[in-house]
Design a protein around this motif. Structure first.
Motif, short mmCIF file in Angstrom:
data_model
loop_
_atom_site.label_atom_id
_atom_site.label_comp_id
_atom_site.label_asym_id
_atom_site.label_seq_id
_atom_site.Cartn_x
_atom_site.Cartn_y
_atom_site.Cartn_z
N LYS A 85 0.78 -1.05 -0.29
CA LYS A 85 0.08 -0.06 -0.24
C LYS A 85 1.12 1.18 0.26
CE LYS A 85 -4.05 -1.36 0.11
NZ LYS A 85 -5.36 -1.45 -1.13
N VAL B 145 2.22 1.44 -3.71
CA VAL B 145 0.92 2.40 -3.95
C VAL B 145 0.15 3.33 -4.23
CG1 VAL B 145 -2.07 1.48 -4.77
CG2 VAL B 145 -0.49 -0.01 -4.14
N LYS B 146 0.21 3.69 -3.25
CA LYS B 146 0.11 5.21 -2.56
C LYS B 146 1.13 6.53 -3.21
CE LYS B 146 -1.08 8.35 1.30
NZ LYS B 146 -1.63 8.41 2.59
N GLY C 121 0.80 7.08 -6.70
CA GLY C 121 -0.75 8.51 -6.89
C GLY C 121 -1.61 6.64 -7.61
N ALA C 122 -1.39 5.97 -7.15
CA ALA C 122 -2.41 4.78 -7.83
C ALA C 122 -3.58 4.88 -6.71
CB ALA C 122 -1.84 3.70 -8.03
N GLN C 123 -4.63 4.69 -7.82
CA GLN C 123 -6.16 5.08 -6.70
C GLN C 123 -7.02 3.38 -6.89
OE1 GLN C 123 -6.70 6.92 -4.94
NE2 GLN C 123 -5.43 8.15 -4.93
N MET C 124 -6.24 2.71 -7.92
CA MET C 124 -6.92 1.20 -7.89
C MET C 124 -6.38 0.22 -8.93
SD MET C 124 -9.86 2.14 -10.82
CE MET C 124 -10.67 0.11 -10.93
N GLN C 125 -5.71 -1.19 -8.43
CA GLN C 125 -5.83 -2.46 -8.91
C GLN C 125 -5.45 -2.20 -10.45
OE1 GLN C 125 -8.19 -3.00 -7.50
NE2 GLN C 125 -9.37 -3.47 -8.89
N THR D 167 -3.40 -0.48 -13.08
CA THR D 167 -2.47 0.55 -12.76
C THR D 167 -1.56 0.48 -13.61
OG1 THR D 167 -4.03 2.38 -11.47
CG2 THR D 167 -1.92 2.78 -12.00
N ARG E 248 0.53 6.64 -18.06
CA ARG E 248 -0.62 6.37 -17.68
C ARG E 248 -1.89 5.20 -17.83
NH1 ARG E 248 -1.01 7.06 -11.23
NH2 ARG E 248 1.13 7.35 -11.24
N VAL F 14 -5.49 3.58 -16.26
CA VAL F 14 -6.00 2.53 -15.42
C VAL F 14 -6.80 1.27 -16.34
CG1 VAL F 14 -7.63 2.18 -13.13
CG2 VAL F 14 -5.59 3.99 -13.85
#
Length: 133
Positions: A90, A93-94, A97-101, A103, A115, A117
């Motif tokens: 996590k 991931v943070k 700057g990814a909000q979801m898998q 990506t 990038r 998503v």
């Protein structure tokens, strides 16, 4: 036991498909993400793909064979793929700057070049990977 001509023809076609599939059905290994390896690849100026992945994600599963196929192409021979586990990493991931898998983030050396998503289209994933070259 006698074999018919039809049996041999069917077996020959099946064997042809099996052999043809072997040439394209190999997986490209993604490197588990580590800050040190990522920074080394950036310093070396390598094209980089960060794959934010979750084992339970159907979109991630759909992306994998596309990424494997594209990464096997000669033009992407130097592409370094880092897999970030969406559930277990996590902070990483943070940090990206990814909000979801599902990506996908490409870098050209130290610079983020693009990038996407949730993309599962080969053409657009190829276009994204091109930005890393």
């Amino acid at each position: 036991m006698t074999f018919s001509r039809r049996f041999f023809a069917t077996a020959a076609v099946a064997a042809t498909f099996a052999v043809a599939g072997l040439g394209t059905a190999f997986a490209v290994d993604a490197t588990p993400y580590s800050d040190a390896a990522f920074k080394a690849a950036q310093t070396a100026g390598q094209p980089i793909l960060i794959e934010i992945h979750a084992g339970w994600c159907p979109t991630c599963k759909a992306q994998k064979p596309i990424i494997d196929k594209l990464a096997a192409a000669p033009k992407f021979k130097d592409l370094k793929i880092f897999r970030v586990d969406f559930d277990d990493q996590k902070p990483v991931v943070k940090g990206f700057g990814a909000q979801m898998q599902s990506t996908l983030i490409v870098f050209k050396g130290a610079t983020e070049a693009g990038r996407s998503v949730g993309d599962t289209k080969e053409a657009s994933i190829a276009a994204l990977l091109d930005k890393s070259l």
